[in-house]
Write a protein that holds these residues in place. Structure first.
Motif, PDB file in Angstrom:
ATOM      1  N   ALA A 147       0.938  -1.143   0.018  1.00  0.00           N
ATOM      2  CA  ALA A 147       0.175  -0.094   0.080  1.00  0.00           C
ATOM      3  C   ALA A 147       0.872   1.215   0.002  1.00  0.00           C
ATOM      4  CB  ALA A 147      -0.792  -0.121   1.242  1.00  0.00           C
ATOM      5  N   MET A 148       2.023   1.304   0.682  1.00  0.00           N
ATOM      6  CA  MET A 148       2.613   2.520   0.887  1.00  0.00           C
ATOM      7  C   MET A 148       3.499   2.898  -0.237  1.00  0.00           C
ATOM      8  SD  MET A 148       6.025   2.594   3.778  1.00  0.00           S
ATOM      9  CE  MET A 148       5.134   2.008   4.682  1.00  0.00           C
ATOM     10  N   THR A 149       3.777   1.771  -1.232  1.00  0.00           N
ATOM     11  CA  THR A 149       4.491   1.994  -2.682  1.00  0.00           C
ATOM     12  C   THR A 149       3.495   2.146  -3.772  1.00  0.00           C
ATOM     13  OG1 THR A 149       4.793  -0.358  -2.646  1.00  0.00           O
ATOM     14  CG2 THR A 149       6.593   1.197  -1.725  1.00  0.00           C
ATOM     15  N   GLY A 150       2.381   1.966  -3.542  1.00  0.00           N
ATOM     16  CA  GLY A 150       1.376   2.145  -4.567  1.00  0.00           C
ATOM     17  C   GLY A 150       1.062   0.889  -5.496  1.00  0.00           C
ATOM     18  N   LEU A 151       1.529  -0.113  -4.844  1.00  0.00           N
ATOM     19  CA  LEU A 151       1.333  -1.579  -5.837  1.00  0.00           C
ATOM     20  C   LEU A 151       0.276  -2.363  -5.819  1.00  0.00           C
ATOM     21  CD1 LEU A 151       5.038  -2.859  -5.097  1.00  0.00           C
ATOM     22  CD2 LEU A 151       4.431  -1.599  -7.426  1.00  0.00           C
ATOM     23  N   GLU A 152      -0.814  -1.931  -4.939  1.00  0.00           N
ATOM     24  CA  GLU A 152      -1.943  -2.510  -4.959  1.00  0.00           C
ATOM     25  C   GLU A 152      -2.633  -3.338  -6.245  1.00  0.00           C
ATOM     26  OE1 GLU A 152      -2.544   0.951  -1.748  1.00  0.00           O
ATOM     27  OE2 GLU A 152      -1.513   0.595  -3.746  1.00  0.00           O
ATOM     28  N   SER A 153      -2.564  -2.465  -7.426  1.00  0.00           N
ATOM     29  CA  SER A 153      -3.307  -2.789  -8.454  1.00  0.00           C
ATOM     30  C   SER A 153      -2.664  -3.910  -9.236  1.00  0.00           C
ATOM     31  CB  SER A 153      -3.689  -1.475  -9.190  1.00  0.00           C
ATOM     32  OG  SER A 153      -2.370  -0.849  -9.697  1.00  0.00           O
ATOM     33  N   VAL A 154      -1.240  -3.826  -9.059  1.00  0.00           N
ATOM     34  CA  VAL A 154      -0.399  -4.936  -9.645  1.00  0.00           C
ATOM     35  C   VAL A 154       0.119  -6.087  -8.937  1.00  0.00           C
ATOM     36  CG1 VAL A 154       0.092  -3.297 -11.598  1.00  0.00           C
ATOM     37  CG2 VAL A 154       1.588  -3.297  -9.315  1.00  0.00           C
ATOM     38  N   ALA A 155      -0.297  -6.159  -7.503  1.00  0.00           N
ATOM     39  CA  ALA A 155       0.466  -6.905  -6.488  1.00  0.00           C
ATOM     40  C   ALA A 155       0.366  -8.290  -6.726  1.00  0.00           C
ATOM     41  CB  ALA A 155      -0.055  -6.670  -5.144  1.00  0.00           C
ATOM     42  N   ARG A 156      -0.615  -8.830  -7.651  1.00  0.00           N
ATOM     43  CA  ARG A 156      -0.991 -10.147  -8.169  1.00  0.00           C
ATOM     44  C   ARG A 156      -0.463 -10.522  -9.435  1.00  0.00           C
ATOM     45  NH1 ARG A 156      -6.134 -12.011  -4.458  1.00  0.00           N
ATOM     46  NH2 ARG A 156      -5.312 -11.483  -2.495  1.00  0.00           N
ATOM     47  N   PRO A 205       6.702  12.083 -12.838  1.00  0.00           N
ATOM     48  CA  PRO A 205       7.016  13.206 -11.911  1.00  0.00           C
ATOM     49  C   PRO A 205       6.280  12.948 -10.812  1.00  0.00           C
ATOM     50  CG  PRO A 205       6.669  14.022 -14.061  1.00  0.00           C
ATOM     51  CD  PRO A 205       6.619  12.592 -14.104  1.00  0.00           C
ATOM     52  N   GLU A 206       5.221  12.192 -10.690  1.00  0.00           N
ATOM     53  CA  GLU A 206       4.390  11.903  -9.315  1.00  0.00           C
ATOM     54  C   GLU A 206       5.156  11.137  -8.518  1.00  0.00           C
ATOM     55  OE1 GLU A 206       2.203   9.918  -6.487  1.00  0.00           O
ATOM     56  OE2 GLU A 206       3.041   8.870  -8.478  1.00  0.00           O
ATOM     57  N   GLY A 207       5.796  10.071  -9.213  1.00  0.00           N
ATOM     58  CA  GLY A 207       6.526   8.966  -8.437  1.00  0.00           C
ATOM     59  C   GLY A 207       7.953   9.648  -7.935  1.00  0.00           C
ATOM     60  N   VAL A 208       8.473  10.521  -8.560  1.00  0.00           N
ATOM     61  CA  VAL A 208       9.605  11.304  -8.085  1.00  0.00           C
ATOM     62  C   VAL A 208       9.128  12.091  -6.870  1.00  0.00           C
ATOM     63  CG1 VAL A 208      11.492  13.188  -8.576  1.00  0.00           C
ATOM     64  CG2 VAL A 208      10.661  11.281 -10.322  1.00  0.00           C
ATOM     65  N   ARG A 209       8.347  12.807  -6.956  1.00  0.00           N
ATOM     66  CA  ARG A 209       7.767  13.529  -5.388  1.00  0.00           C
ATOM     67  C   ARG A 209       7.513  12.534  -4.472  1.00  0.00           C
ATOM     68  NH1 ARG A 209       3.112  17.821  -5.935  1.00  0.00           N
ATOM     69  NH2 ARG A 209       4.743  18.997  -7.248  1.00  0.00           N
ATOM     70  N   TRP A 210       7.028  11.407  -4.769  1.00  0.00           N
ATOM     71  CA  TRP A 210       6.578  10.511  -3.784  1.00  0.00           C
ATOM     72  C   TRP A 210       7.952   9.830  -3.064  1.00  0.00           C
ATOM     73  CZ3 TRP A 210       7.986   5.182  -4.399  1.00  0.00           C
ATOM     74  CH2 TRP A 210       7.619   4.415  -3.175  1.00  0.00           C
ATOM     75  N   VAL A 211       8.927   9.666  -4.011  1.00  0.00           N
ATOM     76  CA  VAL A 211      10.443   9.147  -3.274  1.00  0.00           C
ATOM     77  C   VAL A 211      10.705  10.116  -2.531  1.00  0.00           C
ATOM     78  CG1 VAL A 211      12.546   8.573  -3.851  1.00  0.00           C
ATOM     79  CG2 VAL A 211      10.690   7.537  -5.142  1.00  0.00           C
ATOM     80  N   ARG A 212      10.797  11.429  -3.002  1.00  0.00           N
ATOM     81  CA  ARG A 212      11.335  12.523  -2.307  1.00  0.00           C
ATOM     82  C   ARG A 212      10.920  12.752  -0.925  1.00  0.00           C
ATOM     83  NH1 ARG A 212       9.668  17.819  -4.636  1.00  0.00           N
ATOM     84  NH2 ARG A 212      10.786  16.654  -6.644  1.00  0.00           N
ATOM     85  N   LEU A 254       9.008  10.482   0.665  1.00  0.00           N
ATOM     86  CA  LEU A 254       9.299   9.304   1.470  1.00  0.00           C
ATOM     87  C   LEU A 254      10.581   9.489   2.289  1.00  0.00           C
ATOM     88  CD1 LEU A 254       8.487   6.342   2.252  1.00  0.00           C
ATOM     89  CD2 LEU A 254       9.593   5.853   0.208  1.00  0.00           C
ATOM     90  N   VAL A 255      11.618   9.701   1.597  1.00  0.00           N
ATOM     91  CA  VAL A 255      12.908   9.733   2.108  1.00  0.00           C
ATOM     92  C   VAL A 255      13.279  10.670   3.129  1.00  0.00           C
ATOM     93  CG1 VAL A 255      14.031   8.261   0.318  1.00  0.00           C
ATOM     94  CG2 VAL A 255      14.207  10.857   0.370  1.00  0.00           C
ATOM     95  N   ARG A 256      12.508  11.764   2.959  1.00  0.00           N
ATOM     96  CA  ARG A 256      12.787  12.932   3.763  1.00  0.00           C
ATOM     97  C   ARG A 256      11.718  12.610   5.062  1.00  0.00           C
ATOM     98  NH1 ARG A 256      15.782  17.114   2.677  1.00  0.00           N
ATOM     99  NH2 ARG A 256      15.041  17.877   4.472  1.00  0.00           N
ATOM    100  N   HIS A 257      10.580  11.844   5.016  1.00  0.00           N
ATOM    101  CA  HIS A 257      10.133  11.610   6.096  1.00  0.00           C
ATOM    102  C   HIS A 257      10.658  10.481   6.735  1.00  0.00           C
ATOM    103  CE1 HIS A 257       6.503  10.040   8.756  1.00  0.00           C
ATOM    104  NE2 HIS A 257       6.739   8.796   8.194  1.00  0.00           N
ATOM    105  N   LEU A 258      11.466   9.538   6.239  1.00  0.00           N
ATOM    106  CA  LEU A 258      12.139   8.406   7.115  1.00  0.00           C
ATOM    107  C   LEU A 258      13.136   9.061   7.707  1.00  0.00           C
ATOM    108  CD1 LEU A 258      11.812   5.802   4.082  1.00  0.00           C
ATOM    109  CD2 LEU A 258      10.783   5.733   6.149  1.00  0.00           C
TER     110      LEU A 258
END
Length: 310
Positions: A113-122, A160-167, A169-173
């Motif tokens: 869920a955190m990485t947005g993989l729900e739709s492709v997890a299987r 671009p949305e994914g790049v912002r998400w990584v940014r 995420l790592v700053r939050h961690l």
């Protein structure tokens, strides 16, 4: 925390990493930069025990990676997002990793869920796009909820949305007190994400400082000056560390003095100043300046443009 002391790796007669010393502190996003062939990948591989150092040591959270009883809970690693069995689904890949450390199904669902993989997890990983593969690699790195993360080019292939998400995420961690080591060739993204920078060149550390200090030490900053009596003003500013470069628009770019220094000098002389503008260098400018003599593969010729001059 990651600590390297006199870390060295030789492959035959080639020294890939040459007596490297650095500390990656918790609570910060540390950028890991360097030209191709600088030794970044080799260093990261030695941190997690995939390559054995020829000399020196590197520890993670106080111990060598191989000495941690549950390494996934100590260090989350993304070095190669393609290092996955392509016939497995994303969910089964993560569950197989989790089983090696007695990590429950709940945590697998959380990182999906955190990485947005729900739709492709299987779905089978072999059909994943580059961006989805990167998300799966990040999910695997987060699986053990580790105190330290090592991510090599995590935004490669992301939109671009994914790049912002990584940014984000790592700053939050890092804000949670974790240690984050992040490698990327995207200087603009690194400038927005990293707090601290380590730069390698030909296997050696050429810079280890905050982003602001890296930019400043490269000499990328300057002050644009216009004055009615430029010669007199520059004479008052003259010093070994000061340089003045005329610009095409009639101004002069002065390095080695701050705008405040120049303004005070002008006031003491009674010289009118028409412009006094600090010119802030970019991380890209600083990086290129630091590594200009460390590039292993260089193209000196200007690229030909097809149809030019027609």
């Amino acid at each position: 925390m990651i600590e390297a002391r006199s870390l060295t790796k030789q492959y035959g007669s080639k020294t890939a990493v040459d007596g490297v010393d650095f500390t990656v502190e918790p609570g910060l996003v540390t950028g890991f930069l360097g030209p191709n062939g600088a030794g970044k990948s080799t260093t990261m591989r030695m941190i997690v025990g995939l390559d054995r150092p020829t000399a020196g040591t590197v520890t993670v959270n106080g111990a060598a990676y191989r000495d941690h009883a549950a390494p996934l809970r100590e260090v989350g690693v993304l070095l190669d997002a393609k290092a996955v069995h392509t016939g497995r689904t994303a969910e089964k890949h993560l569950r197989a990793m989790a089983a090696t450390h007695r990590i429950g199904r709940k945590r697998v669902d959380e990182v999906i869920a955190m990485t947005g993989l729900e739709s492709v997890a299987r779905k089978r990983v072999g059909g994943f796009s580059l961006g989805m593969g990167q998300r799966l690699g990040i999910a695997a790195a987060l699986l053990g909820d580790p105190a330290t993360l090592i991510l090599d080019e995590p935004v490669n292939g992301l939109d671009p949305e994914g790049v912002r998400w990584v940014r984000t995420l790592v700053r939050h961690l890092a804000a949670e007190g974790r240690t984050v080591l992040l490698s990327s060739h995207l200087m603009s993204e690194m400038a927005q994400t990293a707090d601290h920078i380590i730069v390698l060149g030909r296997g050696r550390v050429v810079a280890d400082a905050s982003v602001a200090e890296i930019v400043a030490m490269s000499g990328a900053g300057s002050v644009r000056v216009r004055s009615a009596d430029m010669d007199r003003l520059l004479g008052a500013l003259a010093a070994p560390e000061v340089s003045a470069t005329p610009a095409a628009d009639g101004s002069v770019l002065v390095t080695g003095r701050t705008a405040e220094d120049i303004g005070e000098a002008a006031a003491s002389l009674g010289v009118a100043v028409h412009e006094l503008t600090p010119v802030t260098g970019s991380l890209e400018d600083a990086y290129l300046s630091l590594t200009q003599d460390e590039v292993e593969y260089r193209s000196d010729a200007e690229p030909a443009i097809e149809g030019a001059g027609r």
